[in-house]
Design an enzyme around this catalytic site. Structure first.
Site, PDB file in Angstrom:
ATOM      1  N   ARG A 100       9.857   1.487  11.828  1.00 36.86           N
ATOM      2  CA  ARG A 100       9.971   0.061  12.162  1.00 36.86           C
ATOM      3  C   ARG A 100      11.292  -0.214  12.888  1.00 36.86           C
ATOM      4  NH1 ARG A 100       7.897  -3.410   7.366  1.00 36.86           N
ATOM      5  NH2 ARG A 100       6.016  -2.280   7.977  1.00 36.86           N
ATOM      6  N   LYS A 123      -4.493  -7.679  -4.330  1.00 38.96           N
ATOM      7  CA  LYS A 123      -3.820  -7.880  -3.040  1.00 38.96           C
ATOM      8  C   LYS A 123      -4.772  -7.461  -1.916  1.00 38.96           C
ATOM      9  CE  LYS A 123       0.303  -6.733  -0.331  1.00 38.96           C
ATOM     10  NZ  LYS A 123       1.687  -6.236  -0.339  1.00 38.96           N
ATOM     11  N   GLU A 140      -4.313  -3.048  -4.489  1.00 41.38           N
ATOM     12  CA  GLU A 140      -4.333  -3.343  -3.050  1.00 41.38           C
ATOM     13  C   GLU A 140      -5.342  -2.459  -2.303  1.00 41.38           C
ATOM     14  OE1 GLU A 140      -1.445  -3.615   0.919  1.00 41.38           O
ATOM     15  OE2 GLU A 140      -0.652  -2.799  -0.948  1.00 41.38           O
ATOM     16  N   SER A 168      -0.375  -9.409   4.550  1.00 44.04           N
ATOM     17  CA  SER A 168      -0.382 -10.000   5.897  1.00 44.04           C
ATOM     18  C   SER A 168      -0.998  -9.044   6.913  1.00 44.04           C
ATOM     19  CB  SER A 168       1.027 -10.415   6.321  1.00 44.04           C
ATOM     20  OG  SER A 168       1.938  -9.341   6.208  1.00 44.04           O
ATOM     21  N   GLY A 169      -0.855  -7.750   6.707  1.00 50.38           N
ATOM     22  CA  GLY A 169      -1.621  -6.753   7.432  1.00 50.38           C
ATOM     23  C   GLY A 169      -1.541  -6.733   8.940  1.00 50.38           C
ATOM     24  N   GLY A 170      -0.495  -7.288   9.536  1.00 51.47           N
ATOM     25  CA  GLY A 170      -0.386  -7.282  10.990  1.00 51.47           C
ATOM     26  C   GLY A 170      -0.434  -8.664  11.610  1.00 51.47           C
ATOM     27  N   ARG A 182       5.685  -7.581   6.435  1.00 52.23           N
ATOM     28  CA  ARG A 182       6.126  -7.868   7.807  1.00 52.23           C
ATOM     29  C   ARG A 182       6.225  -9.364   8.085  1.00 52.23           C
ATOM     30  NH1 ARG A 182       1.579  -4.088  10.230  1.00 52.23           N
ATOM     31  NH2 ARG A 182       0.971  -4.118   8.040  1.00 52.23           N
TER      32      ARG A 182
END
Length: 383
Positions: free
Chosen positions: A53, A243, A201, A285-287, A322
């Site tokens: 990242r 999640k 998750e 949030s996954g992107g 993120r």
């Protein structure tokens, strides 16, 4: 002295069995995590993921991915004024044992703000099988019980385990769904037996071109199997958290839908397959961008309040990574001089999502991003 007392308490608990030995601790922890108007920060990136990242962020590509770099950044997150918005922070095991520059343990920083420390307990992904290299399962069950005891003694009160399911016209396979659901259930049971509230998750990966219909189909299949396995393994649902991904098209699908459709479809899926006794749902949030994640969460809660007449069966909150960090990372630039501004930005993002938990978010959003996506392609076993 505290470790001696913990050992004595451990001896007493050996007379109890399973989850009941920690029933009071689990209940108090889940009550705190599900506090009204609060959510969870996912700051549990592995050193490898955080390093990538940094490399993929222009303002940070000059930084060396060493422990001190990671510690300095995480110090900003755990010392931000977020106690009114966060009920928990998920950390990597490296972060759990770290301290601020003036030697104050991160765990203590969080607890003083009323935020529970959490821990990522899975050990990454690996191929599902030799014949299914495209799909993955998760590592770490063999040593989980022992590690849970260690994490709890270090101050952790909840845990997270991530499964990742790739979606196409033919994926995920039933074998992939079954294997990951079983692993998630085994993990959750072990956590409860060792005093940690489990966050389950099953991430349905967004970096694909599937449409809304396929997303709904896969979400139903995965969540139904996860719930089935949780019950089969005797997991206590009132002290277990989920999640999931919001139900939406893949990021590469040309037919995207409105946040209103995402909210309605997500709740349709939950109504079909989630038991009411489940303590809470904390979305990943996954992107999604920082603003997209907040707007979607806000609408999900507004629709739920209307649909269930403000008696919704589950807490609907956030466990974003993120979408709570991207602006902070860019603002930081690796410089201690920017720490104060970063803490202020972290608090603003936290507050926006805390309001979204109640369906009370109002624009403008505090995000500093110009990108229209935060999708990453390097979070897998072959990255």
């Amino acid at each position: 002295r505290e470790r001696e007392r913990e050992r004595e308490r451990e001896k007493e608990r050996k007379g109890g069995r399973g989850k009941m030995a920690y029933a009071a601790l689990l209940q108090s922890s889940v009550d705190a995590l599900c506090a009204r108007g609060k959510g969870i920060l996912a700051a549990d990136e592995s050193p490898g993921t955080l390093g990538k990242r940094l490399k993929n962020t222009k303002e940070l590509e000059h930084l060396e991915n060493v422990e001190e770099t990671r510690r300095s950044y995480r110090e900003i997150l755990v010392t931000s004024d977020t106690g009114a918005s966060f009920s928990g922070v998920i950390m990597h095991e490296e972060t759990l044992r770290q301290s601020t520059s003036d030697n104050k343990p991160f765990v203590k920083c969080l607890l003083e703000k009323g935020i529970l420390p959490g821990i990522k307990v899975d050990q990454g992904l690996e191929p599902l099988s030799d014949s299914s290299a495209e799909e993955t399962k998760t590592k770490g069950l063999e040593t989980l019980a022992e590690r849970c005891d260690s994490y709890r003694e270090q101050g952790a009160r909840f845990a997270k385990w991530r499964a990742a399911l790739k979606v196409s016209e033919t994926l995920p396979s039933q074998a992939c769904i079954d294997t990951n659901a079983r692993q998630l259930a085994k993990y959750a049971k072990v956590c409860q037996e060792h005093g940690l509230v489990p966050i389950v998750e099953p991430e349905i990966l967004i970096n694909s071109n599937y449409d809304l219909g396929r997303s709904k189909e896969v979400s139903l299949a995965v969540l139904r199997k996860v719930v089935e396995e949780l019950k089969e393994h005797g997991v206590d649902l009132p002290t277990c958290l989920l999640k999931p991904q919001m139900v939406m098209p893949g990021s590469e699908c040309p037919q995207q839908v409105s946040p209103e459709v995402v909210a309605e479809t997500t709740l349709d899926v939950f109504t079909e397959c989630l038991p009411h006794e489940l303590a809470g749902v904390f979305f990943l949030s996954g992107g999604l961008t920082e603003e997209q994640a907040t707007v979607n969460l806000n609408l999900i809660n507004q629709v739920a309040q209307s649909r269930f007449e403000k008696q919704q069966p589950w807490k609907l909150s956030f466990s974003f990574g993120r979408a709570l960090q991207a602006s902070v990372l860019k603002l930081w630039k690796g410089s201690a001089e920017n720490a104060t501004k970063c803490r202020e930005q972290s608090a603003k993002l936290a507050e926006a999502n805390a309001k979204a938990c109640e369906g009370l978010y109002q624009p403008p959003h505090p995000s500093l991003l110009t990108e229209n996506t935060l999708v990453e392609s390097f979070r897998g076993h072959n990255s």
